[in-house]
Every structure is written in structure tokens, then in C-alpha cells.
Design an enzyme around this catalytic site. Structure first.
Site, PDB file in Angstrom:
ATOM      1  N   ASP A   1       9.940   3.635   6.846  1.00 44.56           N
ATOM      2  CA  ASP A   1       9.807   1.847   6.681  1.00 44.56           C
ATOM      3  C   ASP A   1      10.781   1.844   7.650  1.00 44.56           C
ATOM      4  O   ASP A   1      11.882   1.561   8.041  1.00 44.56           O
ATOM      5  CB  ASP A   1      10.111   1.347   5.645  1.00 44.56           C
TER       6      ASP A   1
ATOM      7  N   THR B   1      -2.014  -4.035   9.450  1.00 44.12           N
ATOM      8  CA  THR B   1      -2.915  -4.379  10.776  1.00 44.12           C
ATOM      9  C   THR B   1      -3.447  -5.600  10.843  1.00 44.12           C
ATOM     10  O   THR B   1      -4.438  -5.969  10.287  1.00 44.12           O
ATOM     11  CB  THR B   1      -4.260  -3.270  10.919  1.00 44.12           C
TER      12      THR B   1
ATOM     13  N   ARG C   1       1.765 -13.608   3.778  1.00 46.19           N
ATOM     14  CA  ARG C   1       1.370 -13.468   4.668  1.00 46.19           C
ATOM     15  C   ARG C   1      -0.042 -14.071   4.760  1.00 46.19           C
ATOM     16  O   ARG C   1      -0.818 -13.754   3.419  1.00 46.19           O
ATOM     17  CB  ARG C   1       1.026 -12.144   5.206  1.00 46.19           C
TER      18      ARG C   1
ATOM     19  N   VAL D   1       0.654  -1.139   0.157  1.00 46.70           N
ATOM     20  CA  VAL D   1      -0.540  -0.077  -0.147  1.00 46.70           C
ATOM     21  C   VAL D   1       1.225   1.789   0.475  1.00 46.70           C
ATOM     22  O   VAL D   1       0.657   2.201  -0.440  1.00 46.70           O
ATOM     23  CB  VAL D   1      -0.862   0.123   1.308  1.00 46.70           C
TER      24      VAL D   1
ATOM     25  N   THR E   1      -6.366  -0.782   7.388  1.00 42.06           N
ATOM     26  CA  THR E   1      -7.811  -1.630   7.549  1.00 42.06           C
ATOM     27  C   THR E   1      -7.511  -1.767   9.499  1.00 42.06           C
ATOM     28  O   THR E   1      -7.075  -2.029   9.653  1.00 42.06           O
ATOM     29  CB  THR E   1      -7.902  -2.688   6.550  1.00 42.06           C
TER      30      THR E   1
ATOM     31  N   CYS F   1      -6.084  -9.155   3.743  1.00 45.41           N
ATOM     32  CA  CYS F   1      -6.684  -8.536   3.594  1.00 45.41           C
ATOM     33  C   CYS F   1      -8.426  -9.225   4.118  1.00 45.41           C
ATOM     34  O   CYS F   1      -9.361  -9.133   5.192  1.00 45.41           O
ATOM     35  CB  CYS F   1      -7.238  -7.652   2.463  1.00 45.41           C
TER      36      CYS F   1
END
Length: 430
Positions: free
Chosen positions: A38, A88, A334, A20, A123, A263
Site C-alpha cells: 500500500d 476506483t 468515502r 477489499v 470495480t 460502491c
């Protein structure tokens, strides 16, 4: 704020440069001065060389970008408009893990100055920005919302691997802590988003809108997965059923499959967590998660049954799994449900080989303690095509037969191949 940014008197800082953050940072850097931050120094070094560690952004996108990449939080003090795009995740108990968000908020709080803006894109559940992040900003800065600085929330909508709906071509939802914040934030994002800006009436509305986008998709896929299980027991091909049902104008064309990634497979747990905090236990959302999380076990059990029906002892079999990333043509591993499938197969002492042209062998070893092979071997008792990578789309049944022994089983989890190409191979798909 917008005028000072566009005149390059002030800088934007993007905190978190993954799938993102990096595209947003580079898009902003076409018009603004940008600091890309980062905590991963190796990733920062790659970006300083014009390389995307996630392999989503081309080298050309770095050319001419007005951006400085850094892992030093002290550099954030040079910025005045902060965009937070950190992960997140959830922990092993499916509880939201806010540590990346909290650390990012702390780092920004220590760099925050009067007049600054902080916008979150990660999110979260409704209320997280104001209830969890804002106190950290105020604590570390000694400043107060409204009187000294403003905040906003603009949910990310980037679709990894999608080369057609890019960042600038996806409608952007924005929100702000007050009317002025909303207008300024909309102006900043509106300068880079061609598809337009939607101004949500509040931060909580924007947070809720984002999380239910993925909850809705999760539930639709869980219905398809449950139907696939039912139809499999009936001896009916699910894809043929969906093709027939899809001839109706208002039928939603979802397909069964493994639901992983950062997600769809994660976000519903954020809403579940918040709802339970408020004393309500969601039934439908939880049921959808239970169905989707159970699919690796179902597929592994199905393969074992097929092996036993062919007179094979699972302990003496060898299976090839093709694809580990959470979706096609991306390197992101992930929350890979393919990894869960491999673990389930290993419970039966099956010898599992694993390949994926996109995944990093080092990341796979570190995250899952699994070994990626460069190329497949031969004499497999079964092959499972788990991810619809482009490299797998054109393979034919003859190729799979060349990898397998005399009684081959092909499990096509994405429905890529035809069931009628060769009767000699036992073919199964969700």
C-alpha cells in the site's frame, strides 16, 4: 503457477490494502506467501503491528499469516501473482478517476516478469482491464500479454461491516485472458473461497457482472426514494406501505435512504461513462443516480419546512446529525451523503452538530472540513439519525427528548424507531 504458489516457491502480492485488499491478503496468507503493498505508509505501519486501519479485520486474523507489509514498490519484484484492489472513485464531475488503477498498473508493470499473472478486482467499466490497464503493464514491463504474462479479472464482493458473509463465504467470479489463465486463477482463488468459484467466459463479462450488481441495487433504492417523496406528499408512511406490499411473495424488499459509499453510489457512473463513450445515453441508470443524489437536498428542505411550521427561524436553530459513515458499523466515510446533507443544512445557516462513534475525526476534518463532536450537546431543535449504527438502535424517544428543546423534531432516516412512542415529539422518516 498455482503449484508454485501453494508450494511457496512464488509469492502473491496484493496491491491496495483497504476494505477489499487486506482481508484478501490475510486470507491468501493462510496458504501462500504474500506481500501486502500500500502507498500509505501510516496504514502499512499499523498493519505491521497487526492492526486494521479500517477496523474491519480482527487482530487474530493477523496471527500466523505468512505476509510482509510494505510501502516500497521495489518489494513487488519478489512476487509473481499480483492482485489489484485499489479504489476506483469518480471526480467532482462524476467521471471515473482511474489514477489509482493506473499507478498500480505502472508499479506492477515495473515488477512484472515472464510467467507472471496480474488479476484486477477493482470495480470498473467493461473493457477497462484490457483497454486501459493492459497497455500500462506492457509499456512498463516491455512484455507482451500471452507470450510473456497473463491477466484476469475477479470482481470483489466484500460487504463492509458484514460479519456473516465473509470473504470465504461469498461465491467468487473469476476470468482470465485465456483458458490456461482462467484455470490457474480459479485454482488460486478456489483454495481460499469456501462458497465456490464461477468461471466467467471473458474478462469483459466479469467486469460487466460486477458493475451491474451495484447498478441494480442503486436503481431499486432510487425507486424507493422516489416513492418516499410521493408518499410523503400524500401523508402516507412509506415503511407501512412497504411492509404491506412485502407480504406478496415476489415483492423486492428495498427501503429508501441515502446512497453513498464507494460502491453503489459510484459504480453506476462507470457504466454511464462507458455507454456515453459508445454514443448511448442511458436513461434509467442516470435517472436513478439523479434521484439518489438528490435525497440530501430533499431531506434538508423537509426539515426547514418543519422548522418553519413550528415558527422557528432556521438561522436560529441547532440540529444534531447522528452518523456520518456511508453505512452502519463501519468507519468508511468515502462519498458520505450525510456530509452532503450537512452541507445542505448549512446553506440555511443552521448550526449543525455532528457525531459518529465509528468515523475518525481527523479523516472527517480532512475530507469534509467538518468537526466531529465526542458527545452531543442539548437543546437541539431537531435530531437527525442518519446511520443505523448498533449504538443507535436501542435508543428510545425519551433519550432524544432529553437532547432537544420543548418542540422537538426527530428525523429517522433509517426507520429505526416507532412513530407511536410519544405524540409530543414530531417524528418523520423516509
Amino acid at each position: 503457477m498455482f503449484n508454485e504458489l501453494i508450494q511457496k516457491e512464488k509469492r502473491i502480492a496484493v496491491v491496495g490494502l483497504g476494505y477489499v485488499g487486506l482481508p484478501i491478503a490475510l486470507e491468501f496468507a493462510r496458504k501462500f506467501r504474500v506481500i501486502g503493498f500500500d502507498i500509505n505508509t501510516d496504514r502499512v505501519s499499523m498493519m505491521q503491528r497487526g492492526e486494521d486501519p479500517s477496523r474491519e479485520v480482527s487482530a487474530e486474523a493477523f496471527a500466523g499469516a505468512d505476509i510482509v507489509f510494505t510501502a516500497d514498490p521495489a518489494d513487488l519484484k519478489q512476487a509473481h501473482f499480483f492482485v489489484v484492489t485499489v479504489p476506483t472513485p469518480v471526480d467532482d464531475y462524476k467521471v471515473p478517476d482511474l489514477k489509482p488503477l493506473q499507478r498500480a498498473s505502472g508499479a506492477i508493470g515495473r515488477a512484472l516478469k515472464p510467467g507472471d499473472y496480474v488479476i484486477y478486482e477493482s470495480t470498473v467499466y467493461p473493457g477497462c482491464t484490457e483497454d486501459d490497464c493492459l497497455p500500462i503493464l506492457e509499456q512498463h514491463s516491455g512484455l507482451k500479454l500471452g507470450a510473456d504474462f497473463k491477466i484476469g479479472y475477479s470482481p470483489e464482493r466484500i460487504n463492509p461491516g458484514d460479519k456473516h458473509r465473509t470473504l470465504a463465504d461469498i461465491l467468487k467470479v473469476v476470468s482470465g485472458s485465456d483458458a490456461e489463465a482462467l484455470e490457474e486463477i480459479a485454482a488460486v482463488y478456489g483454495s481460499i473461497i469456501r462458497a465456490g468459484i464461477y468461471q466467467a467466459p471473458s474478462i469483459k463479462v466479469a467486469e460487466a457482472a460486477k458493475v451491474i450488481e451495484n447498478v441494480q441495487r442503486d436503481l431499486n433504492i432510487s425507486l424507493m426514494n422516489e416513492l418516499a417523496v410521493i408518499f410523503d406528499k400524500m401523508g402516507i408512511d412509506t415503511h407501512e406501505v412497504l411492509e404491506a406490499a412485502g407480504t406478496k411473495w415476489n415483492f423486492l424488499k428495498f427501503t429508501p435512504g441515502l446512497v453513498g459509499g464507494h460502491c453503489i453510489g459510484i459504480d453506476p457512473y462507470y457504466l454511464l461513462y462507458k455507454a456515453r463513450q459508445l454514443g448511448y445515453d442511458p436513461q434509467v441508470i442516470h435517472s436513478g443516480r439523479r434521484v439518489n443524489d438528490g435525497m440530501p437536498t430533499y431531506i434538508a428542505t423537509k426539515l426547514v419546512q418543519m422548522l418553519l411550521q413550528r415558527g422557528k427561524n432556521p438561522r436560529q436553530t441547532k440540529v444534531l446529525v447522528m452518523g456520518l459513515t456511508f453505512k452502519e458499523n463501519v468507519s468508511d466515510i468515502r462519498n458520505s451523503k450525510v456530509a452532503d446533507l450537512v452541507r445542505e443544512l448549512m446553506k440555511y445557516a443552521i448550526n449543525v452538530h455532528l457525531i459518529d462513534p465509528y468515523a475518525s475525526p481527523n479523516e472527517v476534518a480532512e475530507a469534509y472540513r467538518m468537526t466531529l463532536m465526542e458527545t452531543p450537546s442539548t437543546h437541539y431543535d431537531a435530531v437527525i439519525v442518519a446511520v443505523a449504527h448498533d449504538a443507535y438502535q436501542s435508543l428510545d424517544i425519551a433519550y432524544f427528548k432529553s437532547l432537544m428543546n420543548g418542540t422537538p423534531i426527530l428525523m429517522d432516516l433509517k426507520g429505526l424507531y416507532s412513530t407511536t412512542q410519544d405524540d409530543a415529539i414530531e417524528y418523520w422518516r423516509l
